[in-house]
Design a protein around this motif. Sequence first.
Motif, PDB file in Angstrom:
ATOM      1  N   THR A 297       0.820  -1.217   0.000  1.00  0.00           N
ATOM      2  CA  THR A 297       0.000   0.000   0.000  1.00  0.00           C
ATOM      3  C   THR A 297       0.861   1.277   0.000  1.00  0.00           C
ATOM      4  OG1 THR A 297      -0.210  -0.130   2.396  1.00  0.00           O
ATOM      5  CG2 THR A 297      -2.008  -1.055   1.113  1.00  0.00           C
ATOM      6  N   PHE A 298       0.294   2.312  -0.612  1.00  0.00           N
ATOM      7  CA  PHE A 298       0.967   3.611  -0.739  1.00  0.00           C
ATOM      8  C   PHE A 298      -0.045   4.720  -0.455  1.00  0.00           C
ATOM      9  CE2 PHE A 298       3.254   0.659  -3.394  1.00  0.00           C
ATOM     10  CZ  PHE A 298       4.597   1.024  -3.293  1.00  0.00           C
ATOM     11  N   SER A 299       0.439   5.810   0.140  1.00  0.00           N
ATOM     12  CA  SER A 299      -0.421   6.979   0.337  1.00  0.00           C
ATOM     13  C   SER A 299      -0.554   7.730  -0.990  1.00  0.00           C
ATOM     14  CB  SER A 299       0.214   7.918   1.380  1.00  0.00           C
ATOM     15  OG  SER A 299       1.427   8.432   0.827  1.00  0.00           O
ATOM     16  N   MET A 300      -1.454   8.700  -1.042  1.00  0.00           N
ATOM     17  CA  MET A 300      -1.571   9.528  -2.252  1.00  0.00           C
ATOM     18  C   MET A 300      -0.247  10.213  -2.566  1.00  0.00           C
ATOM     19  SD  MET A 300      -4.587   9.399  -3.604  1.00  0.00           S
ATOM     20  CE  MET A 300      -4.744  10.864  -4.608  1.00  0.00           C
ATOM     21  N   GLN A 301       0.435  10.667  -1.516  1.00  0.00           N
ATOM     22  CA  GLN A 301       1.698  11.400  -1.743  1.00  0.00           C
ATOM     23  C   GLN A 301       2.769  10.486  -2.324  1.00  0.00           C
ATOM     24  OE1 GLN A 301      -0.250  11.886   0.916  1.00  0.00           O
ATOM     25  NE2 GLN A 301      -0.736  14.067   0.675  1.00  0.00           N
ATOM     26  N   ASP A 302       2.627   9.164  -2.097  1.00  0.00           N
ATOM     27  CA  ASP A 302       3.615   8.209  -2.615  1.00  0.00           C
ATOM     28  C   ASP A 302       3.147   7.492  -3.882  1.00  0.00           C
ATOM     29  OD1 ASP A 302       5.631   8.734  -0.877  1.00  0.00           O
ATOM     30  OD2 ASP A 302       5.041   7.203   0.578  1.00  0.00           O
ATOM     31  N   ALA A 303       2.088   7.999  -4.518  1.00  0.00           N
ATOM     32  CA  ALA A 303       1.581   7.330  -5.724  1.00  0.00           C
ATOM     33  C   ALA A 303       2.670   7.253  -6.807  1.00  0.00           C
ATOM     34  CB  ALA A 303       0.347   8.055  -6.249  1.00  0.00           C
ATOM     35  N   SER A 304       3.465   8.315  -6.947  1.00  0.00           N
ATOM     36  CA  SER A 304       4.530   8.298  -7.974  1.00  0.00           C
ATOM     37  C   SER A 304       5.543   7.199  -7.690  1.00  0.00           C
ATOM     38  CB  SER A 304       5.287   9.624  -8.025  1.00  0.00           C
ATOM     39  OG  SER A 304       4.401  10.650  -8.270  1.00  0.00           O
ATOM     40  N   LEU A 305       5.816   6.989  -6.400  1.00  0.00           N
ATOM     41  CA  LEU A 305       6.755   5.932  -6.018  1.00  0.00           C
ATOM     42  C   LEU A 305       6.201   4.561  -6.421  1.00  0.00           C
ATOM     43  CD1 LEU A 305       9.315   5.019  -4.486  1.00  0.00           C
ATOM     44  CD2 LEU A 305       7.942   5.031  -2.378  1.00  0.00           C
ATOM     45  N   ALA A 306       4.888   4.376  -6.239  1.00  0.00           N
ATOM     46  CA  ALA A 306       4.265   3.103  -6.624  1.00  0.00           C
ATOM     47  C   ALA A 306       4.467   2.852  -8.120  1.00  0.00           C
ATOM     48  CB  ALA A 306       2.775   3.133  -6.278  1.00  0.00           C
ATOM     49  N   TYR A 307       4.240   3.890  -8.934  1.00  0.00           N
ATOM     50  CA  TYR A 307       4.414   3.723 -10.390  1.00  0.00           C
ATOM     51  C   TYR A 307       5.885   3.508 -10.752  1.00  0.00           C
ATOM     52  CZ  TYR A 307      -0.449   4.415 -11.498  1.00  0.00           C
ATOM     53  OH  TYR A 307      -1.801   4.226 -11.605  1.00  0.00           O
ATOM     54  N   GLN A 308       6.770   4.199 -10.020  1.00  0.00           N
ATOM     55  CA  GLN A 308       8.204   4.013 -10.282  1.00  0.00           C
ATOM     56  C   GLN A 308       8.605   2.559  -9.992  1.00  0.00           C
ATOM     57  OE1 GLN A 308      10.674   6.808  -8.036  1.00  0.00           O
ATOM     58  NE2 GLN A 308      12.285   5.249  -7.990  1.00  0.00           N
ATOM     59  N   LYS A 309       8.093   2.023  -8.870  1.00  0.00           N
ATOM     60  CA  LYS A 309       8.438   0.642  -8.512  1.00  0.00           C
ATOM     61  C   LYS A 309       7.822  -0.352  -9.503  1.00  0.00           C
ATOM     62  CE  LYS A 309       9.177  -0.460  -4.117  1.00  0.00           C
ATOM     63  NZ  LYS A 309       8.921  -0.771  -2.703  1.00  0.00           N
ATOM     64  N   LEU A 310       6.638  -0.051  -9.998  1.00  0.00           N
ATOM     65  CA  LEU A 310       6.015  -0.927 -11.003  1.00  0.00           C
ATOM     66  C   LEU A 310       6.878  -0.951 -12.263  1.00  0.00           C
ATOM     67  CD1 LEU A 310       3.556  -2.631 -12.015  1.00  0.00           C
ATOM     68  CD2 LEU A 310       2.590  -0.495 -12.855  1.00  0.00           C
TER      69      LEU A 310
END
Length: 372
Positions: free
Chosen positions: A342-355
């Motif tokens: 899970t990721f917060s809204m502020q970390d959404a970019s990090l989620a996409y980067q990790k994907l």
Amino acid sequence: MRRQLFKIADSVRLPSKSNMLAYQFTTWEEDFELCEVPTPEPGPGETLIRVAGAGVCHSDLYLCDWPRSMLPSYDLPFTVGHEITGWVEETGPGGSDLEAGTAVAVYGAWGCGACGQCAIQSENYCENAAEVVASGPGRPGLGRDGGIAEFFLAPMSHHLVPLPPDLDPVEAAPLTDAGLTTYHTIRQSLDHLDEGATAVVIGVGGLGSLAIQILRALSGAQVIAVDIAPARLEVARRHGAHQTVLSGEDAPGVIREMTAGRGADLILDIVGTDDTLSLAVSAAAIRGHITVVGIGPGSFPMGYLQVPRGLSASTVFWGTISDLAEVVALAGTGAVKSDTETFSMQDASLAYQKLREGSLEGRAVIVPHGPR
Ligand code: NAD
Ligand code: 9ON
Ligand code: ZN
Ligand code: ZN
């Protein structure tokens, strides 16, 4: 008419009830951005959903990575995220009958509601899909506002599927696309999976890890998982794959050895490149079936002398609403479980980067209101 207020560079936001955070596709061929936008209000027939979780799908990357000419002419900006779960917050006149607070999964493969496919509840294969995107309801997170936001506006109540009481809405988010698509694919291919059959899953990411579990739950087939990343093969074993194979030139031979030379009866290519499609054909049994799930740019030669005798092949696009209800019910029994990160809204970019870099440990799910 919605209006983008401003882009947020950090976690600072306006203290206002009428605004919400939304992760948006604002500029063609550029990364998504965290924005503050007006909170939608439900009009006639609409239902406002307080988002529990919004899954991050590999298809989202195509929105910003592919040239504009390869994508439908979407109106920008829109909020991304097409794997959505949440709770009914507020209903407009004639909207959903579900009580406020009911946990729901949102079905996202919206159709025109009038064509032959929609008439047989196969909205995912709507014959007017191009018009639905260009001038109709569109699809959430794919041309119109999706789920990576604090609230999501569902225009049609029949797209809301109640979740079983024991299923965590955050964990359920990936079921709305990764689970739905693989359930639909496997359900329609069960006649290839008689006693002693073998199924191969190529690509053990968000979709593949659910495909392995659904194959184990619905069939007695031997399941062989293939990936380029050794860590993903460990995940495959944890989810019930009987055998794993590192993707590469040797893979078809290894799969033939594992099947006493017969090859595989059902192959799900959840990548879709030239390499994986070539692997799929080389590993297929006589009368085998290949389903192309991955939206890679690949193709394979289909000719009488080029494929095993009796081979069939198909593509799939999401699944039906009843497939969604069934996969959600299956997950409610505990037979299928999404691995989530899970990721917060502020970390959404990090989620996409990790994907993008392949370093996620489970399906990324954005939780706009935090874990419950
Ligand atoms: P993901 O990034 O979570 O997983 C992809 C996996 O494929 C990763 O584990 C990666 O290591 C593996 N992989 C990459 N190249 C490979 C190769 N050559 N051989 C074997 N494995 C390889 O992606 P996802 O979200 O699970 O999506 C997978 C695909 O499915 C994407 O193309 C996506 O667009 C598509 N998709 C299609 C539908 C549909 O309705 N047809 C629905 C959802 C997603
Ligand atoms: O669900 C997905 O990931 C794909 C099939 C979305 C593509 C689209 O345009 O709907
Ligand atoms: Zn998707
Ligand atoms: Zn239709």
